[in-house]
Design an enzyme around this catalytic site. Structure first.
Site, short mmCIF file in Angstrom:
data_model
loop_
_atom_site.label_atom_id
_atom_site.label_comp_id
_atom_site.label_asym_id
_atom_site.label_seq_id
_atom_site.Cartn_x
_atom_site.Cartn_y
_atom_site.Cartn_z
N SER A 227 0.85 -1.20 0.00
CA SER A 227 0.00 0.00 0.00
C SER A 227 0.88 1.25 0.00
O SER A 227 1.69 1.43 -0.92
CB SER A 227 -0.97 -0.04 1.17
OG SER A 227 -2.00 0.93 1.03
N GLU A 341 -9.55 -5.46 -3.70
CA GLU A 341 -9.05 -4.39 -2.83
C GLU A 341 -9.50 -3.00 -3.26
O GLU A 341 -8.83 -2.00 -3.00
CB GLU A 341 -7.53 -4.45 -2.73
CG GLU A 341 -6.77 -4.27 -4.03
CD GLU A 341 -5.27 -4.40 -3.81
OE1 GLU A 341 -4.83 -4.44 -2.66
OE2 GLU A 341 -4.54 -4.46 -4.81
N HIS A 434 -7.51 -5.77 0.49
CA HIS A 434 -6.31 -4.97 0.57
C HIS A 434 -5.55 -5.26 1.86
O HIS A 434 -6.12 -5.18 2.94
CB HIS A 434 -6.70 -3.48 0.51
CG HIS A 434 -5.56 -2.54 0.43
ND1 HIS A 434 -4.67 -2.53 -0.64
CD2 HIS A 434 -5.15 -1.53 1.26
CE1 HIS A 434 -3.78 -1.58 -0.45
NE2 HIS A 434 -4.04 -0.97 0.69
#
Length: 522
Positions: A227, A341, A434
């Site tokens: 991320s 995600e 995610h």
């Protein structure tokens, strides 16, 4: 009464203290290692045969006059610094579980502090001469949260597989990314704003100076992140400041080659400085001196700027421009995204989605809907799920792969994580969400109470083996693993991680091509 036996353990290259142990329990042994700033002691666990050092300072505390300055070297110390506890996490909102992110995905609630520039080391090395691959993990959290102490980042299992595993803290939010004309003026680099990224560079410099003492090889360093951590990896690969500090990179769900994501849509220095002035004024501060006098809570609650920018120093140009010109650090990369995600909110029925497509793609909406018709609600739901994952994450990986193949020589290995993450009672089913791949990639399913199956453990072993192989030699392939082909525009292949992990065509190619064309021409 249990039998207590005093023991003295001495391993080549390391010094140990005399301790006592209970024969029915794991043995905890304090171990000394000499860093460039002084001796540190960690904790050895006899069950895992891993020594862990928590809370080693890699920079001076960025407090007082050092708030919003590039990190300074840590001060040397006398005696032995006991490194058996994680340091404070960076200043952020109180970490609490939300949505799919249960406690094992979240930083500890406390302590939180500006004094946060510390790192953690896991090693199984018995000698400083072993030259094990070094793996540096950079956390996600939208550049507004995160910590090297998050449970699923634990390095024990990867150290057992032969790595020297390191997690690092960096400043987040306004503490990490405030630009201001006065900050630019006082900087010898004539830049301000990217302090969190400069923290990462400082940590990598520490690794170069010190990893050998922990059995690592400074000439074989892999950086990885997820991320915002993956966006950080892309920024580090692009930045001239990190040249020579690492040799391979892994980006899980993130990249910044296109400005299509909020985390990649960084402004230039002038615009960021203007935002910084407005932020200071909102807190009643007419100068940086006044802003530095504000408490950390006042800064946090002020909700100021908090993402990387093109500052002219760490990033001389945008990441896309740097890659297009071939000025990036040319290293092999693993990159990919997760199947489920997206952050687009609840999916809407087909009729509503057609209207939403006009908002998303403007005069390209008709072309989009012709390529991807949604005549049923089910088709609309499926398309929205794919689009959600690709708009923020997948398209960044895809474009990065293209540019790497055009302007660099190192290989790219693409993946998509498709394994539905199991959920326990009281949790909801978010599929392959995610961050869901992280406990698999680092073989840390044990950190979670979720009802793991044999298939989950198999994916974790396989995925972590690929990551370790890649850290060792820049190629994830190894014995007893499905073959993973490098990806290029002429060979769009990816590893698909699921109950059956296998190499296959890169998924969603048509949708990726549409998004690439759309965002590249904005």
């Amino acid at each position: 009464m249990k039998n207590r036996i005093p023991i003295l353990v001495l391993l080549l290259g390391f010094k140990f203290f005399l301790v006592s142990c209970e024969t029915e329990k794991s043995v905890a042994i304090n171990e000394q290692v000499a860093t460039d700033k002084g001796l540190v002691s960690g904790v050895f666990d006899s069950e895992s045969e891993i020594t862990v050092f928590k809370g080693i300072p890699f920079a001076a505390p960025p407090v007082g006059d050092l708030r919003w300055k590039a990190p300074k070297e840590a001060m040397a110390w006398q005696g032995v610094k006991v490194c058996d506890t994680f340091s404070a996490s960076p200043i952020q909102a109180t970490p609490v579980p939300f949505m799919m992110w249960t406690q094992e995905f979240i930083a500890p609630k406390e302590p939180l502090s500006e004094d946060c520039l510390y790192l953690n080391v896991w090693t199984a090395a018995k000698s400083a001469e072993e030259k094990r691959p070094v793996f540096v993990y950079i956390y996600g959290g939208g550049f507004s949260s995160g910590s090297g102490a998050v449970p699923i980042y634990d390095g024990t299992e990867m150290a057992k597989k032969g790595l020297v595993f390191i997690t690092v803290n960096y400043r987040v939010g306004t503490m990490g990314f405030l630009a201001h004309p006065e900050l630019t003026a006082e900087s010898p680099n004539h830049a301000s704003g990217n302090y969190g990224l400069l923290d990462q560079v400082e940590a990598l410099k520490w690794v170069q100076k010190n990893c050998k003492a922990f059995g690592g090889d400074p000439n074989n360093v892999t950086i990885a992140g997820q991320s915002a951590g993956a966006f950080s990896i892309n920024y580090l690969v692009a930045s001239p400041l990190s040249k020579g500090l690492f040799h391979r990179a892994i980006a899980e769900s993130g990249g910044a080659v296109l400005g299509s994501s909020a985390l990649a849509r960084g402004s230039n220095l002038e615009t960021a400085e203007e935002a910084g002035v407005k932020f200071a004024e909102s807190l009643g501060a007419s100068s940086i001196t006044g802003l530095r006098a504000k408490s950390a809570d006042e800064i946090l609650n002020g909700r100021g700027p908090g993402i990387p920018i093109v500052d002219g120093y760490f990033l001389p140009e945008s990441v896309g421009e740097i890659f297009a010109q071939g000025k990036q650090n040319d290293v092999p990369v693993i990159m990919g995204w997760n199947q489920d995600e997206g952050f687009g909110g609840a999916p809407v029925p087909a009729d509503q989605f057609k209207e939403r497509a006009k908002q998303l793609f403007g005069d390209k909406a008709d072309a989009f809907l012709k390529l991807f018709p949604v005549e049923t609600d089910e088709a609309a739901f499926a398309l929205q799920n794919d689009l959600g994952a690709l708009q923020t994450f997948g398209i960044q990986s895809y474009k990065w792969m293209q540019l790497q193949n055009q302007t660099a020589s190192s290989k790219v290995f693409m993946y998509r994580f498709e394994k539905n993450v199991p959920y326990a009672e009281g949790m909801n089913d978010y599929g392959a969400f995610h961050t869901g791949e992280v406990p698999y990639a680092y073989n840390n399913l044990k950190m979670s109470p979720r009802p793991w199956t044999e298939a989950d453990y198999k994916v974790a072993e396989t995925m972590s083996d690929y990551w370790v192989n890649f850290a060792q030699n820049g190629d994830p392939n190894g014995d007893d693993l499905p073959h993973w082909e490098a990806c290029s525009p002429d060979n769009l292949k990816a590893m698909r991680f699921n109950a059956e992990t296998k190499g296959a065509e890169l998924p969603n190619i048509d949708l990726l091509n549409f998004l690439d064309n759309f965002y590249s021409n904005q």
